[in-house]
Design a protein around this motif. Structure first.
Motif, PDB file in Angstrom:
ATOM      1  N   ILE A 154       0.835  -1.204   0.000  1.00  0.00           N
ATOM      2  CA  ILE A 154       0.000   0.000   0.000  1.00  0.00           C
ATOM      3  C   ILE A 154       0.867   1.251   0.000  1.00  0.00           C
ATOM      4  O   ILE A 154       0.730   2.116  -0.868  1.00  0.00           O
ATOM      5  N   SER A 155       1.778   1.358   0.960  1.00  0.00           N
ATOM      6  CA  SER A 155       2.647   2.536   1.008  1.00  0.00           C
ATOM      7  C   SER A 155       3.760   2.350   2.024  1.00  0.00           C
ATOM      8  O   SER A 155       3.585   1.666   3.035  1.00  0.00           O
ATOM      9  N   ASN A 156       4.869   2.975   1.752  1.00  0.00           N
ATOM     10  CA  ASN A 156       5.929   3.139   2.759  1.00  0.00           C
ATOM     11  C   ASN A 156       5.463   4.265   3.679  1.00  0.00           C
ATOM     12  O   ASN A 156       5.201   5.382   3.220  1.00  0.00           O
ATOM     13  N   LEU A 157       5.347   3.982   4.966  1.00  0.00           N
ATOM     14  CA  LEU A 157       4.853   4.981   5.911  1.00  0.00           C
ATOM     15  C   LEU A 157       5.950   5.910   6.403  1.00  0.00           C
ATOM     16  O   LEU A 157       5.747   7.115   6.532  1.00  0.00           O
ATOM     17  N   PRO A 173       8.089  11.020   7.442  1.00  0.00           N
ATOM     18  CA  PRO A 173       6.993  10.338   6.756  1.00  0.00           C
ATOM     19  C   PRO A 173       7.300  10.194   5.276  1.00  0.00           C
ATOM     20  O   PRO A 173       8.043  10.990   4.710  1.00  0.00           O
ATOM     21  N   VAL A 174       6.715   9.163   4.645  1.00  0.00           N
ATOM     22  CA  VAL A 174       6.938   8.947   3.215  1.00  0.00           C
ATOM     23  C   VAL A 174       5.619   9.040   2.451  1.00  0.00           C
ATOM     24  O   VAL A 174       5.372  10.005   1.748  1.00  0.00           O
ATOM     25  N   GLY A 175       4.765   8.018   2.575  1.00  0.00           N
ATOM     26  CA  GLY A 175       3.477   8.066   1.895  1.00  0.00           C
ATOM     27  C   GLY A 175       3.581   7.940   0.384  1.00  0.00           C
ATOM     28  O   GLY A 175       2.918   8.669  -0.355  1.00  0.00           O
ATOM     29  N   ASN A 176       4.414   6.991  -0.117  1.00  0.00           N
ATOM     30  CA  ASN A 176       4.544   6.847  -1.560  1.00  0.00           C
ATOM     31  C   ASN A 176       3.446   5.953  -2.141  1.00  0.00           C
ATOM     32  O   ASN A 176       2.580   5.461  -1.415  1.00  0.00           O
ATOM     33  N   PHE A 185       6.191   1.464  -3.573  1.00  0.00           N
ATOM     34  CA  PHE A 185       6.490   0.648  -2.395  1.00  0.00           C
ATOM     35  C   PHE A 185       6.765  -0.791  -2.789  1.00  0.00           C
ATOM     36  O   PHE A 185       7.648  -1.444  -2.221  1.00  0.00           O
ATOM     37  N   ALA A 186       6.033  -1.300  -3.780  1.00  0.00           N
ATOM     38  CA  ALA A 186       6.268  -2.661  -4.261  1.00  0.00           C
ATOM     39  C   ALA A 186       7.701  -2.803  -4.778  1.00  0.00           C
ATOM     40  O   ALA A 186       8.370  -3.817  -4.540  1.00  0.00           O
TER      41      ALA A 186
END
Length: 329
Positions: free
Chosen positions: A123-126, A298-301, A306-307
């Motif tokens: 889903i995402s890097n947090l 924070p990242v949120g990519n 992320f995969a």
């Protein structure tokens, strides 16, 4: 008559398929309509738990439902991760993925009960959390990386480094450092970061590799000397400490990460909602302030980005494990 029966069966199958897809679409449209479980695959109190609880609160606000954190530790994070992999892909069971669970474990455990590249939906890097290399000033004379590498090369095997255990992030980082720097350090594994850090502070070992948050207070107090941080840019809390890239050891410069995953085959509509919620949470000033206070950010990519991070991490750690002959049965 036979043709008519065949036609009826085909129509029934088509109707069933349409019903299933229609039900999935309705479920996605109504998502979430009940509390969401966020599985943290490590005990409470560590960095993974902290990041998970910080984001759980903000994700709950963004999604309009409570996100409940459940700690399922054990086997280097594999127990909790296996639980997530086996859950229904409906968006109500999510998991925290780390460098350990989704990068190192696939490289060092030959019999994992899941495939990190096939059994999860990234889903995402947090958050990105810097790693750090420190030395005990009472045991090591060097105060910068160049002097330490020179001393270590002059006396191969003299210096010891502590890790949180075989196959841990600190172990892999130590072996990567040895390879990149051309040095020979002796590995001393412990059962967790706490005991390793205690012995590094007590002078039982020379070098310590760790996530920044747990080591930072001891560097600031002068009990340990930081030689380099693994992160794209210098850490605000330690502005005089160079990155590994700056001291010529770019292969060691990757920070740790903490990301959000779901079981494989998560419907795209739900994935999109969760991805948007993570971006909203990552942009929250309170999240950024708390993470920055720990030396993280924070990242949120995107799910695709992320995969790729996960796949790259697996390949990197496979190379380290092969070079250092690290394998855990």
């Amino acid at each position: 008559m036979q043709d008519r029966r065949t036609l009826l069966k085909v129509c029934a199958a088509a109707a069933l398929t349409a019903s299933v897809f229609s039900g999935a679409a309705v479920a996605a449209d109504n998502y979430p309509n009940k509390p969401i479980r966020l599985v943290v695959p490590f005990p409470a109190g560590g960095t993974t738990d902290l990041v998970g609880r910080l984001y759980a609160d903000k994700l709950g606000q963004a999604l309009g439902q409570t996100v409940v954190v459940e700690n399922k530790g054990g086997a280097g994070g594999s127990i909790g991760s296996s639980y997530v992999a086996g859950a229904a892909p409906d968006g109500y069971t999510l998991g925290l993925a780390t460098v350990s669970t989704h990068g190192i474990n696939p490289a060092v455990y030959p019999k994992l009960p899941f495939d990190v590249l096939k059994d999860f939906t990234p889903i995402s890097n947090l958050a990105a959390v810097p790693n750090i290399m420190t030395v005990n000033p009472n045991r090591v004379a060097a105060r910068n990386m160049a002097d330490f590498v020179k001393a270590a090369k002059a006396e191969p095997g003299k210096y010891t480094y502590a890790s949180a255990g075989n196959g841990s992030v600190s172990h892999m980082m130590g072996e990567l450092f040895k390879s990149a720097s051309g040095t020979d350090l002796m590995h001393v594994p412990y059962r967790g970061v706490g005991p390793a850090l205690n012995d590094a502070l007590a002078g039982q070992v020379d070098v310590m590799y760790d996530n920044l948050p747990s080591t930072l207070p001891h560097v600031q107090a002068g009990k340990l000397i930081a030689l380099a941080v693994a992160t794209p840019k210098r850490v605000a809390a330690l502005p005089d400490v160079p990155t590994f890239a700056e001291v010529g050891l770019a292969p060691v410069n990757d920070p740790s990460w903490f990301g959000l995953v779901a079981p494989a085959n998560l419907p795209k509509e739900i994935l999109d909602k969760l991805s948007a919620a993570v971006k909203q949470a990552a942009a929250d000033p309170a999240v950024k302030e708390r993470l920055v206070s720990l030396g993280a950010e924070p990242v949120g990519n995107s799910p695709d980005a992320f995969a790729k991070q996960i796949a790259d991490e697996v390949e990197k750690n496979k190379r380290i494990a092969k070079t250092a002959n690290i394998k855990i049965d």
